[in-house]
Motif scaffolding. Structure first.
Motif, PDB file in Angstrom:
ATOM      1  N   GLU A   7      -1.392  -0.558   1.427  1.00  0.00           N
ATOM      2  CA  GLU A   7      -2.526  -0.338   2.313  1.00  0.00           C
ATOM      3  C   GLU A   7      -3.184   0.996   2.028  1.00  0.00           C
ATOM      4  O   GLU A   7      -4.407   1.133   2.002  1.00  0.00           O
ATOM      5  N   ASP A   8      -2.360   2.013   1.800  1.00  0.00           N
ATOM      6  CA  ASP A   8      -2.913   3.334   1.518  1.00  0.00           C
ATOM      7  C   ASP A   8      -3.686   3.330   0.206  1.00  0.00           C
ATOM      8  O   ASP A   8      -4.737   3.940   0.085  1.00  0.00           O
ATOM      9  N   GLY A   9      -3.159   2.609  -0.783  1.00  0.00           N
ATOM     10  CA  GLY A   9      -3.847   2.545  -2.077  1.00  0.00           C
ATOM     11  C   GLY A   9      -5.196   1.861  -1.973  1.00  0.00           C
ATOM     12  O   GLY A   9      -6.170   2.286  -2.579  1.00  0.00           O
ATOM     13  N   VAL A  10      -5.279   0.780  -1.190  1.00  0.00           N
ATOM     14  CA  VAL A  10      -6.549   0.077  -0.995  1.00  0.00           C
ATOM     15  C   VAL A  10      -7.563   0.980  -0.320  1.00  0.00           C
ATOM     16  O   VAL A  10      -8.705   1.088  -0.744  1.00  0.00           O
ATOM     17  N   ARG A  15     -12.511   4.556  -0.492  1.00  0.00           N
ATOM     18  CA  ARG A  15     -13.217   5.795  -0.186  1.00  0.00           C
ATOM     19  C   ARG A  15     -13.297   6.726  -1.398  1.00  0.00           C
ATOM     20  O   ARG A  15     -13.780   7.846  -1.315  1.00  0.00           O
ATOM     21  N   GLY A  16     -12.799   6.270  -2.541  1.00  0.00           N
ATOM     22  CA  GLY A  16     -12.941   7.029  -3.772  1.00  0.00           C
ATOM     23  C   GLY A  16     -12.000   8.204  -3.910  1.00  0.00           C
ATOM     24  O   GLY A  16     -12.216   9.077  -4.739  1.00  0.00           O
ATOM     25  N   ARG A  17     -10.952   8.265  -3.111  1.00  0.00           N
ATOM     26  CA  ARG A  17      -9.974   9.339  -3.243  1.00  0.00           C
ATOM     27  C   ARG A  17      -8.617   8.875  -2.723  1.00  0.00           C
ATOM     28  O   ARG A  17      -8.509   7.865  -2.053  1.00  0.00           O
ATOM     29  N   ARG A  18      -7.600   9.668  -3.036  1.00  0.00           N
ATOM     30  CA  ARG A  18      -6.257   9.345  -2.586  1.00  0.00           C
ATOM     31  C   ARG A  18      -5.954  10.042  -1.267  1.00  0.00           C
ATOM     32  O   ARG A  18      -6.678  10.920  -0.837  1.00  0.00           O
ATOM     33  N   GLY A  19      -4.874   9.618  -0.666  1.00  0.00           N
ATOM     34  CA  GLY A  19      -4.403  10.328   0.506  1.00  0.00           C
ATOM     35  C   GLY A  19      -5.150   9.982   1.778  1.00  0.00           C
ATOM     36  O   GLY A  19      -5.578   8.855   2.003  1.00  0.00           O
ATOM     37  N   CYS A  20      -5.309  10.979   2.644  1.00  0.00           N
ATOM     38  CA  CYS A  20      -5.925  10.775   3.961  1.00  0.00           C
ATOM     39  C   CYS A  20      -7.026  11.801   4.170  1.00  0.00           C
ATOM     40  O   CYS A  20      -7.411  12.512   3.253  1.00  0.00           O
ATOM     41  N   HIS A  22      -6.786  14.462   5.645  1.00  0.00           N
ATOM     42  CA  HIS A  22      -6.223  15.813   5.646  1.00  0.00           C
ATOM     43  C   HIS A  22      -5.836  16.307   4.250  1.00  0.00           C
ATOM     44  O   HIS A  22      -6.048  17.477   3.941  1.00  0.00           O
ATOM     45  N   TYR A  23      -5.279  15.412   3.429  1.00  0.00           N
ATOM     46  CA  TYR A  23      -4.744  15.832   2.134  1.00  0.00           C
ATOM     47  C   TYR A  23      -5.032  14.804   1.048  1.00  0.00           C
ATOM     48  O   TYR A  23      -5.094  13.608   1.310  1.00  0.00           O
ATOM     49  N   ASP A  24      -5.180  15.288  -0.177  1.00  0.00           N
ATOM     50  CA  ASP A  24      -5.334  14.455  -1.361  1.00  0.00           C
ATOM     51  C   ASP A  24      -3.957  14.357  -2.019  1.00  0.00           C
ATOM     52  O   ASP A  24      -3.462  15.329  -2.584  1.00  0.00           O
ATOM     53  N   ARG A  25      -3.333  13.197  -1.927  1.00  0.00           N
ATOM     54  CA  ARG A  25      -1.980  13.049  -2.489  1.00  0.00           C
ATOM     55  C   ARG A  25      -1.705  11.604  -2.897  1.00  0.00           C
ATOM     56  O   ARG A  25      -2.353  10.680  -2.417  1.00  0.00           O
ATOM     57  N   GLY A  26      -0.742  11.441  -3.790  1.00  0.00           N
ATOM     58  CA  GLY A  26      -0.432  10.125  -4.323  1.00  0.00           C
ATOM     59  C   GLY A  26       0.866   9.548  -3.817  1.00  0.00           C
ATOM     60  O   GLY A  26       1.486   8.709  -4.487  1.00  0.00           O
ATOM     61  N   CYS A  27       1.288   9.976  -2.636  1.00  0.00           N
ATOM     62  CA  CYS A  27       2.535   9.453  -2.079  1.00  0.00           C
ATOM     63  C   CYS A  27       2.468   9.430  -0.559  1.00  0.00           C
ATOM     64  O   CYS A  27       1.584  10.029   0.054  1.00  0.00           O
ATOM     65  N   LEU A  28       3.405   8.714   0.041  1.00  0.00           N
ATOM     66  CA  LEU A  28       3.580   8.695   1.480  1.00  0.00           C
ATOM     67  C   LEU A  28       4.877   9.428   1.815  1.00  0.00           C
ATOM     68  O   LEU A  28       5.843   9.367   1.049  1.00  0.00           O
ATOM     69  N   LEU A  29       4.892  10.119   2.938  1.00  0.00           N
ATOM     70  CA  LEU A  29       6.111  10.787   3.384  1.00  0.00           C
ATOM     71  C   LEU A  29       6.950   9.810   4.202  1.00  0.00           C
ATOM     72  O   LEU A  29       6.423   9.087   5.047  1.00  0.00           O
ATOM     73  N   LYS A  30       8.241   9.787   3.956  1.00  0.00           N
ATOM     74  CA  LYS A  30       9.138   8.999   4.795  1.00  0.00           C
ATOM     75  C   LYS A  30       9.642   9.914   5.898  1.00  0.00           C
ATOM     76  O   LYS A  30      10.401  10.851   5.647  1.00  0.00           O
ATOM     77  N   ALA A  31       9.173   9.655   7.114  1.00  0.00           N
ATOM     78  CA  ALA A  31       9.508  10.531   8.240  1.00  0.00           C
ATOM     79  C   ALA A  31      11.001  10.447   8.553  1.00  0.00           C
ATOM     80  O   ALA A  31      11.512   9.366   8.839  1.00  0.00           O
ATOM     81  N   PRO A  32      11.712  11.566   8.500  1.00  0.00           N
ATOM     82  CA  PRO A  32      13.158  11.544   8.781  1.00  0.00           C
ATOM     83  C   PRO A  32      13.461  11.249  10.239  1.00  0.00           C
ATOM     84  O   PRO A  32      14.581  10.851  10.577  1.00  0.00           O
ATOM     85  N   CYS A  33      12.471  11.384  11.111  1.00  0.00           N
ATOM     86  CA  CYS A  33      12.677  11.176  12.543  1.00  0.00           C
ATOM     87  C   CYS A  33      12.613   9.706  12.939  1.00  0.00           C
ATOM     88  O   CYS A  33      13.290   9.275  13.886  1.00  0.00           O
ATOM     89  N   CYS A  34      11.793   8.916  12.241  1.00  0.00           N
ATOM     90  CA  CYS A  34      11.619   7.508  12.631  1.00  0.00           C
ATOM     91  C   CYS A  34      11.624   6.546  11.443  1.00  0.00           C
ATOM     92  O   CYS A  34      11.441   5.346  11.608  1.00  0.00           O
ATOM     93  N   SER A  79       5.229   7.907 -13.208  1.00  0.00           N
ATOM     94  CA  SER A  79       4.660   9.217 -13.549  1.00  0.00           C
ATOM     95  C   SER A  79       3.375   9.566 -12.786  1.00  0.00           C
ATOM     96  O   SER A  79       2.609  10.424 -13.202  1.00  0.00           O
ATOM     97  N   THR A  80       3.120   8.885 -11.665  1.00  0.00           N
ATOM     98  CA  THR A  80       1.976   9.247 -10.825  1.00  0.00           C
ATOM     99  C   THR A  80       2.147  10.679 -10.311  1.00  0.00           C
ATOM    100  O   THR A  80       3.221  11.045  -9.832  1.00  0.00           O
ATOM    101  N   LEU A  81       1.102  11.483 -10.446  1.00  0.00           N
ATOM    102  CA  LEU A  81       1.143  12.850  -9.930  1.00  0.00           C
ATOM    103  C   LEU A  81       0.878  12.804  -8.423  1.00  0.00           C
ATOM    104  O   LEU A  81      -0.191  12.410  -7.984  1.00  0.00           O
ATOM    105  N   PHE A  82       1.866  13.194  -7.651  1.00  0.00           N
ATOM    106  CA  PHE A  82       1.721  13.126  -6.199  1.00  0.00           C
ATOM    107  C   PHE A  82       0.787  14.198  -5.660  1.00  0.00           C
ATOM    108  O   PHE A  82       0.118  13.992  -4.652  1.00  0.00           O
ATOM    109  N   GLY A  83       0.749  15.327  -6.338  1.00  0.00           N
ATOM    110  CA  GLY A  83      -0.142  16.401  -5.898  1.00  0.00           C
ATOM    111  C   GLY A  83      -0.266  17.470  -6.957  1.00  0.00           C
ATOM    112  O   GLY A  83       0.726  17.827  -7.602  1.00  0.00           O
ATOM    113  N   GLU A  84      -1.476  17.974  -7.161  1.00  0.00           N
ATOM    114  CA  GLU A  84      -1.656  19.079  -8.106  1.00  0.00           C
ATOM    115  C   GLU A  84      -0.858  20.292  -7.637  1.00  0.00           C
ATOM    116  O   GLU A  84      -0.345  21.068  -8.431  1.00  0.00           O
TER     117      GLU A  84
END
Length: 261
Positions: A7-10, A15-20, A22-34, A79-84
């Motif tokens: 879903e995030d990739g679509v 919108r022509g960019r990665r992430g959200c 707030h941030y330009d990134r190529g990954c999702l964070l796995k929340a340790p809380c939930c 080898s996707t770069l998650f963030g510069e």
């Protein structure tokens, strides 16, 4: 609502960019809380009833191959770069904005690093042009912004240092100036008002008070120098005799000068 890598990739391609937002990134964070996947902690916090501790993030998911892996800068499978930029302490992924991790602040700041110094008393990174030229207040960055009541220390919005030493979000400071010029905490002038005070001098001189008020004096307290003085009452403003500021407040009742009654 938590996102999936697909879903995030679509959304990113649409919108022509990665992430959200707030941030330009190529990954999702796995929340340790939930154990849910979110693009960033801010997205998580706006959708959950608890906050994501950035320092406890251990795993991320690649938005391309969907591999869940240890937090790192590049996907171990595709080898996707998650963030510069990547900080392995804050687990911050983003495009390069000259960020740096400040050990004293405990978080990442937008740089470049050489343009900032960490004030140990204020406990905050400040622009180099403020070094030795600002009023320090112990741990002032740990207080919330008095305008929006939101956190300043970890905010993505730049902090503005007032002459009195108090902090506001830069955006809150700019909005405040549309309606007033004083610090909401101590009432000290929030910027250099000298030019305006001299204009007010001229207006006062050109606006004589009615005869029944010409001999009336009042005690005033200056919000800028904290001095007290007795001055002639004027409807446009009463100038401090010590620092010549009009940022004053009446500290006593009006009275007529005895030698002119």
């Amino acid at each position: 609502m938590a996102a999936t890598a697909g879903e995030d990739g679509v959304r990113s391609r649409e919108r022509g960019r990665r992430g959200c937002e707030h941030y330009d990134r190529g990954c999702l964070l796995k929340a340790p809380c939930c154990d849910k996947l979110y693009t960033c902690r801010l997205c998580h916090d706006s959708n959950e009833d608890h906050q994501l501790d950035r320092f406890k993030v251990k795993e991320v998911q690649c938005i391309n191959c969907e591999k869940i892996q240890h937090s790192q800068q590049t996907c171990e499978d595709c080898s996707t770069l998650f963030g510069e930029y990547y900080c392995n302490i804050c687990h911050l992924f983003d495009k390069d904005k000259k960020q740096y991790h400040c050990e004293s602040c405990g978080i990442c700041r937008i740089g470049p690093k050489e343009d900032f110094f960490h004030c140990l008393k204020c406990n905050l990174c400040l622009a180099m042009n403020l070094q030795g030229k600002h009023k320090c207040i112990e741990n002032v960055s740990r207080q919330n912004c008095p305008i929006c009541l939101e956190d300043i220390h970890t905010s993505r919005v730049v902090a503005h240092v007032l002459p009195c030493g108090h902090l506001l979000h830069r955006t809150c400071y700019e909005e405040m100036l549309k309606e007033g010029y004083r610090c909401p905490l101590c009432m000290h002038s929030a910027l250099d008002m000298t030019r305006y005070w001299r204009q007010l001098d001229n207006e006062v001189a050109q606006t004589p008070m009615p005869s029944e008020y010409q001999n009336v004096t009042v005690d005033i307290l200056c919000n800028d120098c904290n001095g007290r003085s007795t001055v002639q009452f004027h409807i446009l403003g009463m100038k401090c005799k010590i620092c010549e500021s009009y940022n004053t407040a009446q500290a006593g009742g009006r009275r007529v000068s005895l030698d002119q009654q």
